[in-house]
Structure formats: C-alpha cells, structure tokens
Design a protein around this motif. Structure first.
Motif, PDB file in Angstrom:
ATOM      1  N   ALA A 250       0.809  -1.222   0.000  1.00 31.95           N
ATOM      2  CA  ALA A 250       0.000   0.000   0.000  1.00 31.95           C
ATOM      3  C   ALA A 250       0.840   1.269   0.000  1.00 31.95           C
ATOM      4  CB  ALA A 250      -0.925   0.000   1.215  1.00 31.95           C
ATOM      5  N   GLY A 251       2.161   1.122   0.059  1.00 34.78           N
ATOM      6  CA  GLY A 251       3.036   2.293   0.058  1.00 34.78           C
ATOM      7  C   GLY A 251       3.138   2.970   1.413  1.00 34.78           C
ATOM      8  N   GLU A 252       2.688   2.294   2.472  1.00 33.31           N
ATOM      9  CA  GLU A 252       2.667   2.924   3.790  1.00 33.31           C
ATOM     10  C   GLU A 252       4.011   2.877   4.511  1.00 33.31           C
ATOM     11  OE1 GLU A 252      -0.584   1.455   6.144  1.00 33.31           O
ATOM     12  OE2 GLU A 252      -2.088   1.972   4.623  1.00 33.31           O
ATOM     13  N   LEU A 253       4.996   2.144   3.949  1.00 31.07           N
ATOM     14  CA  LEU A 253       6.309   2.042   4.600  1.00 31.07           C
ATOM     15  C   LEU A 253       7.435   2.542   3.698  1.00 31.07           C
ATOM     16  CD1 LEU A 253       6.017  -1.459   6.340  1.00 31.07           C
ATOM     17  CD2 LEU A 253       5.431   0.794   7.233  1.00 31.07           C
ATOM     18  N   GLU A 254       7.097   3.279   2.652  1.00 29.70           N
ATOM     19  CA  GLU A 254       8.108   3.653   1.666  1.00 29.70           C
ATOM     20  C   GLU A 254       8.745   5.026   1.915  1.00 29.70           C
ATOM     21  OE1 GLU A 254       6.169   3.636  -2.099  1.00 29.70           O
ATOM     22  OE2 GLU A 254       5.184   5.583  -1.785  1.00 29.70           O
ATOM     23  N   GLY A 255       8.185   5.820   2.792  1.00 32.17           N
ATOM     24  CA  GLY A 255       8.734   7.159   2.995  1.00 32.17           C
ATOM     25  C   GLY A 255      10.116   7.133   3.619  1.00 32.17           C
ATOM     26  N   VAL A 256      10.995   7.983   3.122  1.00 35.97           N
ATOM     27  CA  VAL A 256      12.348   8.124   3.666  1.00 35.97           C
ATOM     28  C   VAL A 256      12.415   9.454   4.411  1.00 35.97           C
ATOM     29  CG1 VAL A 256      14.794   8.375   3.101  1.00 35.97           C
ATOM     30  CG2 VAL A 256      13.376   6.730   1.847  1.00 35.97           C
ATOM     31  N   SER A 257      12.771   9.390   5.689  1.00 35.89           N
ATOM     32  CA  SER A 257      12.803  10.600   6.514  1.00 35.89           C
ATOM     33  C   SER A 257      14.241  10.994   6.842  1.00 35.89           C
ATOM     34  CB  SER A 257      12.041  10.359   7.822  1.00 35.89           C
ATOM     35  OG  SER A 257      12.842   9.621   8.726  1.00 35.89           O
ATOM     36  N   ASP A 258      14.381  12.184   7.457  1.00 38.90           N
ATOM     37  CA  ASP A 258      15.702  12.639   7.900  1.00 38.90           C
ATOM     38  C   ASP A 258      15.864  12.467   9.410  1.00 38.90           C
ATOM     39  OD1 ASP A 258      14.036  14.578   8.918  1.00 38.90           O
ATOM     40  OD2 ASP A 258      15.152  16.275   8.116  1.00 38.90           O
ATOM     41  N   GLY A 259      14.994  11.646  10.025  1.00 39.47           N
ATOM     42  CA  GLY A 259      15.029  11.491  11.478  1.00 39.47           C
ATOM     43  C   GLY A 259      16.342  10.964  12.001  1.00 39.47           C
ATOM     44  N   ILE A 260      16.887   9.952  11.359  1.00 39.19           N
ATOM     45  CA  ILE A 260      18.156   9.372  11.833  1.00 39.19           C
ATOM     46  C   ILE A 260      19.300  10.379  11.717  1.00 39.19           C
ATOM     47  CG2 ILE A 260      19.918   7.625  11.371  1.00 39.19           C
ATOM     48  CD1 ILE A 260      17.523   6.535  12.926  1.00 39.19           C
ATOM     49  N   PRO A 261      19.551  10.960  10.556  1.00 39.45           N
ATOM     50  CA  PRO A 261      20.648  11.936  10.497  1.00 39.45           C
ATOM     51  C   PRO A 261      20.427  13.132  11.406  1.00 39.45           C
ATOM     52  CG  PRO A 261      19.451  11.856   8.404  1.00 39.45           C
ATOM     53  CD  PRO A 261      19.003  10.688   9.214  1.00 39.45           C
ATOM     54  N   ALA A 262      19.184  13.575  11.562  1.00 41.97           N
ATOM     55  CA  ALA A 262      18.911  14.740  12.408  1.00 41.97           C
ATOM     56  C   ALA A 262      19.255  14.457  13.867  1.00 41.97           C
ATOM     57  CB  ALA A 262      17.449  15.142  12.288  1.00 41.97           C
ATOM     58  N   LEU A 263      19.007  13.223  14.332  1.00 45.40           N
ATOM     59  CA  LEU A 263      19.231  12.893  15.733  1.00 45.40           C
ATOM     60  C   LEU A 263      20.618  12.329  16.014  1.00 45.40           C
ATOM     61  CD1 LEU A 263      15.754  11.321  16.625  1.00 45.40           C
ATOM     62  CD2 LEU A 263      16.673  13.509  17.432  1.00 45.40           C
ATOM     63  N   THR A 264      21.220  11.688  15.024  1.00 45.88           N
ATOM     64  CA  THR A 264      22.518  11.038  15.267  1.00 45.88           C
ATOM     65  C   THR A 264      23.703  11.814  14.709  1.00 45.88           C
ATOM     66  OG1 THR A 264      22.514   9.731  13.212  1.00 45.88           O
ATOM     67  CG2 THR A 264      21.375   8.788  15.127  1.00 45.88           C
ATOM     68  N   GLY A 265      23.449  12.689  13.735  1.00 47.17           N
ATOM     69  CA  GLY A 265      24.548  13.431  13.126  1.00 47.17           C
ATOM     70  C   GLY A 265      25.263  12.684  12.032  1.00 47.17           C
ATOM     71  N   HIS A 266      24.724  11.525  11.630  1.00 51.60           N
ATOM     72  CA  HIS A 266      25.349  10.787  10.520  1.00 51.60           C
ATOM     73  C   HIS A 266      24.252  10.191   9.649  1.00 51.60           C
ATOM     74  CE1 HIS A 266      24.346   6.835  12.187  1.00 51.60           C
ATOM     75  NE2 HIS A 266      24.841   7.221  13.349  1.00 51.60           N
ATOM     76  N   PRO A 267      24.574   9.832   8.398  1.00 52.99           N
ATOM     77  CA  PRO A 267      23.547   9.263   7.514  1.00 52.99           C
ATOM     78  C   PRO A 267      23.017   7.944   8.067  1.00 52.99           C
ATOM     79  CG  PRO A 267      25.485   9.942   6.262  1.00 52.99           C
ATOM     80  CD  PRO A 267      25.871  10.004   7.704  1.00 52.99           C
ATOM     81  N   ALA A 268      21.789   7.644   7.738  1.00 55.28           N
ATOM     82  CA  ALA A 268      21.224   6.353   8.117  1.00 55.28           C
ATOM     83  C   ALA A 268      21.963   5.234   7.390  1.00 55.28           C
ATOM     84  CB  ALA A 268      19.736   6.316   7.775  1.00 55.28           C
ATOM     85  N   THR A 269      22.074   4.100   8.029  1.00 55.36           N
ATOM     86  CA  THR A 269      22.779   2.943   7.485  1.00 55.36           C
ATOM     87  C   THR A 269      21.977   2.313   6.357  1.00 55.36           C
ATOM     88  OG1 THR A 269      23.697   2.499   9.679  1.00 55.36           O
ATOM     89  CG2 THR A 269      23.789   0.703   8.079  1.00 55.36           C
ATOM     90  N   THR A 270      22.626   2.044   5.230  1.00 55.80           N
ATOM     91  CA  THR A 270      21.944   1.353   4.141  1.00 55.80           C
ATOM     92  C   THR A 270      21.828  -0.134   4.482  1.00 55.80           C
ATOM     93  OG1 THR A 270      23.933   0.771   2.889  1.00 55.80           O
ATOM     94  CG2 THR A 270      22.975   2.963   2.480  1.00 55.80           C
TER      95      THR A 270
END
Length: 277
Positions: A250-270
């Motif tokens: 349904a596309g309900e889990l496809e959004g990519v957010s900036d939450g991880i980089p905003a809180l950790t200071g580094h890019p989210a892990t691929t």
C-alpha cells in the motif's frame, strides 16, 4: 537523584540503548521481565517487572526522570499492557516518556500492529505525560529472516517499497533524545533507512552479501494465509504477519525521513552496509 529507566533491557533495542547510555556515564535502572539476564553495565541496576503488573512497574519507575518505553512483545493483550505501563509511569511521577512506536501509526493503518501503536500514542497524550515518539520503520536487521529455508521471501507486498531502518541507528537516535529530553518534548520522529527498497531489491542485496540465491515471490492474499497455516499461530498473529506485507504494497512504509541523520549526526545505514559490517 534522578536517573533514566531503560525498559526491554534484555532485548535487541533496549540492550543497545542501555549500552550507549552506560558509555555516556548515565545512571540507569534497567527493567526487564528477566533481570537476571541483563548484561552488567556501569552505573546501572537491574530490576524485574512486567508491563502487565501495575504495582511492580510503578515501583520500577519510581524516582525516574526519563523513561525509554520499548513497546511490549507482540501479544493479543499488548495494548492493555501498554496502557498499564503508561498508568504506572504517570503514578510514579515520570517526567518524560520516550515511546518506540511504528512508522505510519494510524487508526486505519494496513499493518494491524501499527493501529495498536497509534492507540498507545493517543493514550500517552491523554495521560498528560511529556513525551517523545520514535516511529520506527521495519527493522532492517529483520529483513534477512523473511527468507525461508528455501531462500524465498514470500508475501503479498507486490512491488511496494520499505525504508527499513537499522536497530543500531534507532538506538543512537533514542539515546540522543534520552540525554536531552526537554529538547524533544512533544516531538514525533519518523526513523527510516536512507532508501526505500522493493522486496526484489532486498532479495538481490541479500544474495550479493551472503552468496546464497535469495528471491522474492509476491503472494496473493489467499496464498499468504495458506503458506502460514503450518505455524499454527493465533489468528491475530497471522493477520499481523500478512498485514506487514500489505502495508508495503500500500506504500505505507516507503517514505524516507531525515530522522536518523537529524538525531545522530550521521547518515542512516543502508541495508547493504548493515549486511557487510
């Protein structure tokens, strides 16, 4: 003296957070149903309490400033257990609750357990407790377990995408909030990976990393229920399993957010980075 309570201290997420807080020199109370299994950490004491036991939980939370509320294990009475915990936190005088919710938590979410997370969020709001919600996407660490012994990922996800997030990243984000809760009061953070992958792409990445041949078979809804009959699981659990894939479709889990980089200071892990660590 105030301290942080870390629940789910023997679990994959709570244990990670507890270790990070210990490294930061924070005083903690580690709460688990099995306190004897909690790893020893500096400035940390372990206590046994169950979410469904209001008095034991109130005592476990007494004196705490900030509490990491890791959602309870999946069960038919999970929401009731969550409500009991929130009541105990309020009665114990907790000053900030950090709750691990789910990405896209909503009353009508396709993923049935995301509805329980939404109801828990509403209950926390109504309690008057200061809060922060961490809405985690599917755990990227879990994706390899979707493949059966035959190397096939089966589910009615169609060609939908999922921005699965690494548990290490979630733990770092949660630790940031726990160390400075006032800066995040009332905030809701979507925590996702940096890419939204189809299950075909998940299978290809797994194949490359493991040397096994992993494929994805997009089941029909009827096939999905039939292929899970052998587990003899209760209806609510089978529905939760199947609806995970329906949420992807349904596309309900496809959004990519900036939450991880905003809180950790580094890019989210691929996902690829997670598999090759």
């Amino acid at each position: 003296m105030s301290f942080i309570v870390t629940t789910g201290a023997t679990g994959r997420l709570g244990g990670r957070v507890a270790a990070l807080l210990a490294s930061a020199g924070v005083e903690q109370r580690l709460v688990s149903r099995h306190a004897d299994r909690v790893a020893p950490l500096e400035r940390a004491t372990a206590v046994s309490a169950d979410y469904g036991d209001p008095e034991a939980m109130r005592q476990a939370l007494e004196g705490a400033s900030t509490v990491l509320f890791v959602s309870a294990a999946e069960s038919a009475d999970r929401l009731d257990r969550h409500r009991t915990f929130v009541d105990a936190a309020r009665d114990a005088g907790v000053t900030h609750l950090v709750y691990t919710s789910f990405y896209g938590a909503a009353q009508q979410a396709a993923f049935t357990l995301a509805r329980d997370h939404w109801a828990t969020e509403q209950y926390i709001r109504d309690s008057g407790l200061p809060f922060t919600f961490l809405r985690d996407n599917l755990y990227a660490d879990f994706l390899p377990l979707m493949a059966g012994d035959d190397g096939v990922i089966r589910g009615p996800a169609g060609q939908g995408r999922v921005a699965a997030v690494a548990q290490d990243d979630i733990a770092e984000a949660a630790t940031t909030v726990l160390l400075s809760p006032g800066e995040h009061e009332g905030a809701t953070y979507d925590l996702t990976g940096p890419q939204a992958l189809t299950l075909d792409e998940v299978a290809a990445t797994l194949s490359k990393a493991t040397g096994r041949t992993i494929t994805y078979h997009p089941e029909t809804l009827q096939e999905a229920y039939a292929s899970r009959e052998s587990y003899n699981a209760p209806d609510w659990q089978v529905e939760a399993w199947v609806s995970t894939y329906l949420a992807i479709a349904a596309g309900e889990l496809e959004g990519v957010s900036d939450g991880i980089p905003a809180l950790t200071g580094h890019p989210a892990t691929t996902f690829e980075e997670l598999l090759t660590r």
